[in-house]
Design an enzyme around this catalytic site. Structure first.
Site, mmCIF file in Angstrom:
data_model
loop_
_atom_site.group_PDB
_atom_site.id
_atom_site.type_symbol
_atom_site.label_atom_id
_atom_site.label_comp_id
_atom_site.label_asym_id
_atom_site.label_seq_id
_atom_site.Cartn_x
_atom_site.Cartn_y
_atom_site.Cartn_z
ATOM 1 N N THR A 17 0.988 -1.086 0.003
ATOM 2 C CA THR A 17 0.120 -0.094 0.096
ATOM 3 C C THR A 17 0.899 1.419 -0.095
ATOM 4 O OG1 THR A 17 -1.604 -1.309 1.449
ATOM 5 C CG2 THR A 17 -1.968 1.038 1.061
ATOM 6 N N ARG A 21 7.885 -2.526 2.744
ATOM 7 C CA ARG A 21 7.862 -2.505 4.257
ATOM 8 C C ARG A 21 8.492 -3.907 4.659
ATOM 9 N NH1 ARG A 21 3.353 0.940 6.615
ATOM 10 N NH2 ARG A 21 3.983 2.802 5.301
ATOM 11 N N SER A 112 6.393 4.210 8.601
ATOM 12 C CA SER A 112 5.015 4.733 9.179
ATOM 13 C C SER A 112 4.591 4.312 10.437
ATOM 14 C CB SER A 112 3.829 4.613 7.982
ATOM 15 O OG SER A 112 2.843 5.452 8.676
ATOM 16 N N HIS A 113 3.509 3.919 10.895
ATOM 17 C CA HIS A 113 3.184 3.521 12.053
ATOM 18 C C HIS A 113 3.492 2.215 12.603
ATOM 19 C CE1 HIS A 113 0.542 2.006 8.828
ATOM 20 N NE2 HIS A 113 0.245 1.115 9.836
ATOM 21 N N LYS A 125 9.985 3.883 0.342
ATOM 22 C CA LYS A 125 9.093 4.446 -0.765
ATOM 23 C C LYS A 125 9.661 5.469 -1.856
ATOM 24 C CE LYS A 125 5.691 7.219 0.679
ATOM 25 N NZ LYS A 125 4.510 7.694 1.151
ATOM 26 N N ASP A 276 2.052 9.812 13.726
ATOM 27 C CA ASP A 276 2.400 8.470 13.624
ATOM 28 C C ASP A 276 3.744 8.546 13.391
ATOM 29 O OD1 ASP A 276 2.277 9.188 10.984
ATOM 30 O OD2 ASP A 276 2.015 7.323 10.199
ATOM 31 N N ASP A 278 6.141 8.557 10.859
ATOM 32 C CA ASP A 278 6.603 9.306 9.701
ATOM 33 C C ASP A 278 5.625 10.778 9.471
ATOM 34 O OD1 ASP A 278 4.505 7.928 8.539
ATOM 35 O OD2 ASP A 278 5.021 8.070 6.483
ATOM 36 N N ASP A 280 2.646 11.456 8.740
ATOM 37 C CA ASP A 280 1.346 11.738 7.726
ATOM 38 C C ASP A 280 0.170 11.468 8.619
ATOM 39 O OD1 ASP A 280 1.953 8.924 7.864
ATOM 40 O OD2 ASP A 280 1.868 8.945 5.661
ATOM 41 N N ARG A 281 0.022 10.886 9.685
ATOM 42 C CA ARG A 281 -1.160 10.466 10.241
ATOM 43 C C ARG A 281 -1.609 11.436 11.284
ATOM 44 N NH1 ARG A 281 -2.467 4.332 10.530
ATOM 45 N NH2 ARG A 281 -1.570 3.676 8.522
ATOM 46 N N THR A 343 -7.569 2.294 -1.271
ATOM 47 C CA THR A 343 -6.838 2.672 -0.095
ATOM 48 C C THR A 343 -5.455 2.960 -0.584
ATOM 49 O OG1 THR A 343 -8.198 1.291 1.459
ATOM 50 C CG2 THR A 343 -5.963 1.550 2.081
ATOM 51 N N GLU A 362 -8.697 9.420 4.766
ATOM 52 C CA GLU A 362 -8.784 8.099 4.804
ATOM 53 C C GLU A 362 -9.041 7.760 6.330
ATOM 54 O OE1 GLU A 362 -6.337 5.370 2.371
ATOM 55 O OE2 GLU A 362 -4.700 6.672 3.086
ATOM 56 N N GLU A 363 -9.910 6.934 6.363
ATOM 57 C CA GLU A 363 -10.408 6.288 7.769
ATOM 58 C C GLU A 363 -9.151 5.906 8.847
ATOM 59 O OE1 GLU A 363 -9.459 3.042 8.658
ATOM 60 O OE2 GLU A 363 -8.848 2.790 6.622
ATOM 61 N N LYS A 375 -0.618 12.607 2.719
ATOM 62 C CA LYS A 375 -1.237 13.131 4.116
ATOM 63 C C LYS A 375 -0.549 13.797 5.018
ATOM 64 C CE LYS A 375 -1.445 8.214 5.900
ATOM 65 N NZ LYS A 375 -0.893 7.314 5.119
ATOM 66 N N ARG A 495 -9.036 -6.270 7.812
ATOM 67 C CA ARG A 495 -9.514 -5.144 8.185
ATOM 68 C C ARG A 495 -10.884 -5.152 7.768
ATOM 69 N NH1 ARG A 495 -5.285 -2.295 9.678
ATOM 70 N NH2 ARG A 495 -3.351 -1.921 8.132
HETATM 71 C C1 VG1 Z 1 -2.779 1.340 5.923
HETATM 72 C C2 VG1 Z 1 -3.849 1.983 5.809
HETATM 73 C C3 VG1 Z 1 -4.186 3.129 4.517
HETATM 74 C C4 VG1 Z 1 -2.613 3.771 4.467
HETATM 75 C C5 VG1 Z 1 -1.638 3.081 4.732
HETATM 76 C C6 VG1 Z 1 -0.313 3.724 4.885
HETATM 77 O O1 VG1 Z 1 -2.801 0.444 4.736
HETATM 78 O O2 VG1 Z 1 -5.154 1.285 5.931
HETATM 79 O O3 VG1 Z 1 -5.192 3.832 4.582
HETATM 80 O O4 VG1 Z 1 -2.743 4.728 3.353
HETATM 81 O O5 VG1 Z 1 -1.749 2.230 5.773
HETATM 82 O O6 VG1 Z 1 -0.324 4.849 5.829
HETATM 83 P P1 VG1 Z 1 -3.274 -1.011 4.902
HETATM 84 O O7 VG1 Z 1 -2.935 -1.543 3.563
HETATM 85 O O8 VG1 Z 1 -2.422 -1.831 6.031
HETATM 86 O O9 VG1 Z 1 -4.779 -1.003 5.164
HETATM 87 V V1 VG1 Z 1 1.061 5.051 6.387
HETATM 88 O O10 VG1 Z 1 0.730 6.305 7.680
HETATM 89 O O11 VG1 Z 1 1.694 3.769 6.438
HETATM 90 O O12 VG1 Z 1 2.127 5.952 5.206
HETATM 91 CO CO CO Z 2 2.520 7.192 8.359
#
Ligand code: VG1
Ligand code: CO
Length: 542
Positions: A17, A21, A112-113, A125, A276, A278, A280-281, A343, A362-363, A375, A495
């Site tokens: 996504t 990773r 990211s998170h 990325k 988070d 990086d 972006d959240r 997504t 995004e949710e 984001k 999910r």
């Molecule tokens: C998750 C979230 C998605 C988001 C992605 C990257 O992906 O659901 O909405 O864009 O993380 O966010 P997934 O495929 O695990 O549902 V981040 O903050 O990693 O750049």
């Molecule tokens: Co992030």
């Protein structure tokens, strides 16, 4: 000296996504990072002498990966790289640098998170010249290159000093080490009314920002405590640490529990927020109220014109498919375009570039706008603050007012983490098999209107993305969505997204769990969730 090193493909360098990773140990294998960075350059054309941005979220292995990226860039004929001091760049700040300095692209190291440290996760990325994540067409080519790679080029030089601002040369390539915050802060000043925000804090308004020992610490300190005069201590966990202090830098109700508990307590400040790994959240919590990311997107869009950067109105609102339809109601009321994408932020890029959408969300706690192509956690916090400063209302009052106007979309996401990958695939297939028989069926008290596996046709480049999640839509506007995560690094993560629209104001005070109880049972029945996953409860509910 530039060396050409013979190498061979790693089997699994497929971006998900949000980039590639994996566990840190995977990235530490000899040639692993080199291969992937070389594959990025092998996938690009016409970048000789061009500039790239390089940075990361400061997690374990960040500095080593950045030194490698600099050496590979130099050996491949890149003219200049702009690197955040200490290897630090938040994802939105990197996006801004790519756009502001019109660079060819950028390489961002982040998971990211996901947790960090030697046993945590790492990621990389590639972002294109618009500042956004590479679209699927580009990541597919990068992946193909990782599979056919036979050699990489690398400058055989000593590490450079990432901590001193200034310019050095590596094999004829210029390396510019820059303050990671300065340009980002200037951008925020163009969007928000900093005078008004200073007055808000001067009047006694109090907030807590939890940077979760991740990348936003320096940004939040410079902007909230520095430029805006919030008291020292407003930003907590503000120093980026390679292991995020042993925590999971995911701003949700499980990992930011301390902030949540504070905001629900009698000592709560006016506003609570977190970001988070990086940057972006965003997590938004008012005194006594957690604002779901879907609701936050809708409320920000509905009130955006209160901030100078959006005073002339929005062109459109885009949301990812699993995100609640609360934002759609705002778009409809404003009479502007609304878009539903798969997504991942990369799907918003074309809509933003074409001027079709101004705000996206995004949710999963991601909100952003056309100011960058990622984001942006701190941006969302500042937009909330700008709205609070103008309306002089509490977050709770603003959300209650919003629900009165638009109705309330009760919403929750249930994550089943680290389940068996075959079981997860089997569950999805079981759902897919039922799709043709669902429309018209009555499940408990709800009748299915339609059901599909979401596919997206990009209105700008006409590309089609299929298999983006199972949707079951009910006649009353409720929805159940299932998809598999594309960011996990162990087993599979399922999910389940549940949504119910409630127009009746008298019912807006209901607990979310109660509002969604029937739909959750339906989801469990249809997917044979417990039997197939062996779980009787989700690992995380947001
Ligand atoms: C998750 C979230 C998605 C988001 C992605 C990257 O992906 O659901 O909405 O864009 O993380 O966010 P997934 O495929 O695990 O549902 V981040 O903050 O990693 O750049
Ligand atoms: Co992030």
């Amino acid at each position: 000296m530039i060396k050409e090193i013979a190498t061979k493909a790693f089997g699994d360098q497929k971006p998900g996504t949000s980039g590639l990773r994996k566990k840190v140990g995977v990235f530490q294998q000899p040639h692993y990072v080199e291969n992937f960075i070389q594959a990025i350059f092998d996938s690009l054309e016409g970048f000789a002498g061009a500039t790239f941005v390089i940075g990361g979220d400061g997690r374990y292995f960040n500095r080593e990966a950045i030194q490698t990226a600099i050496r590979i860039a130099a050996a491949n004929g890149v003219g200049r790289v702009i690197v955040g001091q200490g290897g630090i760049l938040s994802t939105p700040a990197a996006s801004n640098l790519i756009r502001k300095y019109k660079t060819f692209g950028g390489i961002i190291f982040s998971a990211s998170h996901n947790p960090g440290g030697p046993h945590g996760d790492f990621g990389v990325k590639y972002n294109i010249g618009n500042g956004g994540p590479a679209p699927e067409g580009v990541t597919d080519v990068i992946h193909a290159k990782t599979q056919s790679i036979a050699l990489y080029r690398i400058a055989d030089t000593a590490d450079i000093d990432l901590d001193s601002i200034g310019t050095v040369a590596v094999e004829g390539m210029t390396v510019e080490i820059v303050d990671p915050v300065a340009d980002y802060r200037l951008l925020m000043e163009t969007l928000f009314d900093f005078d008004r925000l200073r007055a808000l804090f001067a009047s006694g308004f109090r907030m807590r920002f939890d940077a979760m020992h991740a990348v936003t610490g320096p940004y939040a300190k410079a902007i909230l405590e520095g430029a805006l005069g919030a008291p020292a201590g407003t930003v907590v966990n503000g120093t980026p640490l390679p292991d995020f202090g042993g925590h999971h830098p995911d701003p949700n109700l499980v990992h930011a529990k301390e902030l949540y508990d504070l905001m629900m307590s009698p000592d709560a400040p006016d506003f609570g927020a977190a970001s988070d790994g990086d940057g972006d959240r965003n997590l938004i919590i008012g005194r006594g109220i957690f604002v779901t990311p879907s609701d936050s997107l809708a409320a920000l869009a509905a009130n955006a014109t209160l901030a100078p950067g959006y005073a002339s109105g929005l062109a459109g609102i885009a949301r990812s498919m699993p995100t609640s339809a609360a934002a759609d109601r705002v778009a409809d009321k404003l009479g502007i375009g609304r878009y539903e994408t798969p997504t991942g932020w990369k799907f918003f890029g074309n809509l933003l570039d074409a001027g079709l959408a101004t705000i996206c969300g995004e949710e999963s706690a991601g909100t952003g706008s056309n100011h960058v192509r990622e984001k942006d956690g701190l941006w969302a916090v500042l937009l909330w603050l700008n709205i609070l400063a103008v309306r002089r209302d509490s977050v709770l009052a603003i959300m209650q007012d919003h629900w009165r106007t638009y109705g309330r979309n009760f919403y929750a996401r249930h994550d089943y983490e680290e389940i068996d990958a075959d079981a997860a695939r089997g569950l999805m297939q079981h759902l897919r098999d039922q799709l043709p028989n669902l429309p018209g069926r009555r499940l408990r008290n709800a009748r299915v209107a339609s059901a599909d596996d979401f596919a997206y046709d990009d209105p700008v480049d006409r590309s089609r993305s299929t298999g983006q999640g199972i949707r079951i839509l009910f006649e009353d506007g409720s929805r159940i969505v299932f998809r598999l995560s594309g960011t996990g690094t162990a087993g599979a993560t399922l999910r389940l997204y549940i949504e119910r629209y409630e127009p009746d104001t008298a019912r807006h005070g209901m607990a979310t769990g109660d509002a969604l109880a029937d739909l959750i049972l339906i989801a469990g029945d249809l997917s044979e969730l417990a039997a197939r996953t062996g779980r009787d409860a989700p690992s995380v509910i947001t």
